[in-house]
Write a protein that holds these residues in place. Sequence first.
Motif, mmCIF file in Angstrom:
data_model
loop_
_atom_site.group_PDB
_atom_site.id
_atom_site.type_symbol
_atom_site.label_atom_id
_atom_site.label_comp_id
_atom_site.label_asym_id
_atom_site.label_seq_id
_atom_site.Cartn_x
_atom_site.Cartn_y
_atom_site.Cartn_z
ATOM 1 N N LEU A 55 51.087 19.928 100.299
ATOM 2 C CA LEU A 55 50.285 19.074 99.417
ATOM 3 C C LEU A 55 50.441 19.497 97.955
ATOM 4 C CD1 LEU A 55 47.025 18.858 101.570
ATOM 5 C CD2 LEU A 55 48.566 16.947 101.034
ATOM 6 N N LEU A 56 50.420 20.796 97.721
ATOM 7 C CA LEU A 56 50.587 21.298 96.358
ATOM 8 C C LEU A 56 51.949 20.906 95.796
ATOM 9 C CD1 LEU A 56 49.029 24.859 96.782
ATOM 10 C CD2 LEU A 56 48.148 23.042 95.296
ATOM 11 N N SER A 57 52.963 20.899 96.656
ATOM 12 C CA SER A 57 54.314 20.549 96.224
ATOM 13 C C SER A 57 54.458 19.049 95.955
ATOM 14 C CB SER A 57 55.318 20.980 97.297
ATOM 15 O OG SER A 57 56.621 20.588 96.963
ATOM 16 N N ASP A 58 53.837 18.221 96.798
ATOM 17 C CA ASP A 58 54.059 16.777 96.711
ATOM 18 C C ASP A 58 53.154 16.058 95.726
ATOM 19 O OD1 ASP A 58 56.127 16.803 98.527
ATOM 20 O OD2 ASP A 58 54.898 16.187 100.237
ATOM 21 N N LEU A 59 51.954 16.595 95.490
ATOM 22 C CA LEU A 59 51.013 15.905 94.607
ATOM 23 C C LEU A 59 51.272 16.313 93.164
ATOM 24 C CD1 LEU A 59 47.652 15.967 96.586
ATOM 25 C CD2 LEU A 59 49.444 14.237 96.563
ATOM 26 N N PRO A 60 51.612 15.372 92.307
ATOM 27 C CA PRO A 60 51.943 15.712 90.916
ATOM 28 C C PRO A 60 50.698 16.053 90.109
ATOM 29 C CG PRO A 60 51.895 13.338 91.197
ATOM 30 C CD PRO A 60 51.671 13.932 92.566
ATOM 31 N N GLY A 61 50.932 16.629 88.942
ATOM 32 C CA GLY A 61 49.836 16.877 88.017
ATOM 33 C C GLY A 61 48.969 18.050 88.429
ATOM 34 N N GLY A 62 47.748 18.055 87.870
ATOM 35 C CA GLY A 62 46.840 19.160 88.099
ATOM 36 C C GLY A 62 45.636 18.742 88.906
ATOM 37 N N PHE A 63 44.488 19.288 88.541
ATOM 38 C CA PHE A 63 43.271 19.017 89.303
ATOM 39 C C PHE A 63 42.865 17.559 89.208
ATOM 40 C CE2 PHE A 63 38.629 18.733 89.690
ATOM 41 C CZ PHE A 63 38.459 19.301 90.944
ATOM 42 N N MET A 83 42.503 18.007 109.733
ATOM 43 C CA MET A 83 43.374 17.755 108.583
ATOM 44 C C MET A 83 42.634 17.967 107.265
ATOM 45 S SD MET A 83 43.612 13.567 108.317
ATOM 46 C CE MET A 83 44.189 13.310 109.985
ATOM 47 N N ILE A 84 41.305 18.011 107.329
ATOM 48 C CA ILE A 84 40.515 18.176 106.109
ATOM 49 C C ILE A 84 40.608 19.602 105.567
ATOM 50 C CG2 ILE A 84 38.135 18.112 105.207
ATOM 51 C CD1 ILE A 84 37.629 15.806 107.191
ATOM 52 N N TRP A 85 40.792 20.594 106.453
ATOM 53 C CA TRP A 85 40.821 21.991 106.001
ATOM 54 C C TRP A 85 41.868 22.221 104.909
ATOM 55 C CZ3 TRP A 85 41.149 26.764 109.828
ATOM 56 C CH2 TRP A 85 41.054 27.957 109.076
ATOM 57 N N PRO A 86 43.152 21.882 105.101
ATOM 58 C CA PRO A 86 44.103 22.136 104.014
ATOM 59 C C PRO A 86 43.793 21.363 102.739
ATOM 60 C CG PRO A 86 45.145 20.914 105.815
ATOM 61 C CD PRO A 86 43.829 21.382 106.313
ATOM 62 N N VAL A 87 43.138 20.211 102.863
ATOM 63 C CA VAL A 87 42.766 19.462 101.663
ATOM 64 C C VAL A 87 41.695 20.212 100.876
ATOM 65 C CG1 VAL A 87 41.765 17.307 100.803
ATOM 66 C CG2 VAL A 87 43.455 17.261 102.654
ATOM 67 N N THR A 88 40.754 20.860 101.581
ATOM 68 C CA THR A 88 39.748 21.650 100.858
ATOM 69 C C THR A 88 40.414 22.782 100.075
ATOM 70 O OG1 THR A 88 39.321 23.165 102.729
ATOM 71 C CG2 THR A 88 37.986 21.149 102.605
ATOM 72 N N GLU A 89 41.457 23.366 100.647
ATOM 73 C CA GLU A 89 42.144 24.460 99.951
ATOM 74 C C GLU A 89 43.015 23.945 98.813
ATOM 75 O OE1 GLU A 89 43.776 27.561 102.256
ATOM 76 O OE2 GLU A 89 41.841 27.937 103.231
ATOM 77 N N LEU A 90 43.524 22.726 98.956
ATOM 78 C CA LEU A 90 44.204 22.080 97.834
ATOM 79 C C LEU A 90 43.256 21.943 96.649
ATOM 80 C CD1 LEU A 90 46.443 20.172 96.540
ATOM 81 C CD2 LEU A 90 45.247 18.302 97.739
ATOM 82 N N VAL A 91 42.032 21.511 96.926
ATOM 83 C CA VAL A 91 41.027 21.328 95.874
ATOM 84 C C VAL A 91 40.777 22.635 95.126
ATOM 85 C CG1 VAL A 91 38.572 20.861 95.464
ATOM 86 C CG2 VAL A 91 39.904 19.362 96.972
ATOM 87 N N THR A 92 40.530 23.714 95.861
ATOM 88 C CA THR A 92 40.194 24.977 95.194
ATOM 89 C C THR A 92 41.393 25.549 94.453
ATOM 90 O OG1 THR A 92 40.649 26.257 97.211
ATOM 91 C CG2 THR A 92 38.399 25.507 96.880
ATOM 92 N N HIS A 93 42.581 25.422 95.032
ATOM 93 C CA HIS A 93 43.784 25.972 94.387
ATOM 94 C C HIS A 93 44.023 25.307 93.037
ATOM 95 C CE1 HIS A 93 48.029 26.872 93.622
ATOM 96 N NE2 HIS A 93 47.895 27.887 94.469
ATOM 97 N N ARG A 94 43.962 23.986 93.009
ATOM 98 C CA ARG A 94 44.207 23.275 91.752
ATOM 99 C C ARG A 94 43.108 23.551 90.721
ATOM 100 N NH1 ARG A 94 47.941 18.820 92.236
ATOM 101 N NH2 ARG A 94 49.866 19.888 92.845
ATOM 102 N N ALA A 95 41.871 23.657 91.171
ATOM 103 C CA ALA A 95 40.769 23.927 90.236
ATOM 104 C C ALA A 95 40.915 25.304 89.608
ATOM 105 C CB ALA A 95 39.435 23.805 90.948
ATOM 106 N N LEU A 96 41.266 26.299 90.428
ATOM 107 C CA LEU A 96 41.395 27.661 89.909
ATOM 108 C C LEU A 96 42.620 27.799 89.017
ATOM 109 C CD1 LEU A 96 40.339 29.723 93.043
ATOM 110 C CD2 LEU A 96 39.027 29.315 90.956
ATOM 111 N N ARG A 97 43.690 27.085 89.338
ATOM 112 C CA ARG A 97 44.873 27.140 88.487
ATOM 113 C C ARG A 97 44.587 26.518 87.119
ATOM 114 N NH1 ARG A 97 50.490 24.650 90.588
ATOM 115 N NH2 ARG A 97 49.502 22.693 89.936
#
Length: 369
Positions: A55-63, A83-97
């Motif tokens: 998800l981090l690789s395919d979704l462009p841009g930032g948070f 399938m929701i679990w990795p999406v929750t981690e996508l959210v936190t990763h982009r926010a912290l970055r």
Amino acid sequence: MGAMDDLLSPDVVARLTTAISSAAPGLDLPSMTSAQSAVRDKRLRGRVDVVRDALLSDLPGGFDTVEGIVPHLLRDPLFAGWMIWPVTELVTHRALRSGSTEHFDSAMELLARLTVELTAEFAVRDLLNERPERALSIMHSWTSHDNEHVRRLATEGSRAYLPWARRVPWLLENPESTMGILHATYRDSAEYVRRSTANHLNDLSRIDPAIVTATAARWAEDPDGNTAWVIRHALRNLVKRGDQRALTLLGFSGDGLVVAQPQLAENVIEWGGTVEFTADVTNTGSTAAVVAVDYSVGFTRANGSVSPKTFKLGSRSLAPGETVTVSKSHSFRPITTKVYYPGRHFIAVQANGVLSPQAEFLVERGAVD
């Protein structure tokens, strides 16, 4: 791979890919397509990581991109389950970055929405690690939320020793920091939340037993119909360890207890068999005793060391001078959650923390594995 791993199977990843495509039409998702086969040889945690990274690789841009897509996903009936679990981690990763306080707060809000559909208790740990006091302030506000899943995210996500989750060292160093959340939820209307609150307080008994018993005593002074159960569940490990303050809070008493060495039906247990034992508990005191009786099995580990685990046997009332014989059988039948090893083991029985001498027995490896 086990049944838990298949919670995030290739088919589930494929459905998530379809849901993302619907939320962001025209977006190319090559990494998500590859992830559908890449998860096959992974355990559940590894599968979550593979899908999150895709998800981090395919979704462009930032948070901002994530913030725009997640609300669309939440309206899609296809977006459900693990399938929701990795999406929750996508959210936190982009926010912290991003490093933005605004994005941090928005990520917390998104996790509160996502947790209603599964759980965000694992992902919120990353935000707690980064800014624990800010995260806890927001989580405390969730304790009055009208959805029980959000209230439970406050209690469960901030546990010191949340199973499967990353540790948050700051929580271990500041066990008092979550007291506001616990005081707000120990009388919650949902059993789901109350159980989490009790488990949270029980976690803290590994760090600061005094704060746990003080908290339980405070709750006992302002109870509702469920508080007694919450306190018992929260103090269960302290009772097993013979903590006198915890025992007193739960109404156990007796300062003249003697526990005899357990008597084993057999000293050698075949692989997959059962150890059976009895033990005498005597009240030598001059007053009646209310006794919590537990037993420990000393399990031989792979390296040859012995690691005890304590189990409940129940409670008894004993008159002065009375002896009661307790009995139990403990199975060594192979199960998926416990690995047994051949060698010397032991049984010990305790009453209000007073421990018996150990009784050793041998588990022999046989034809059954």
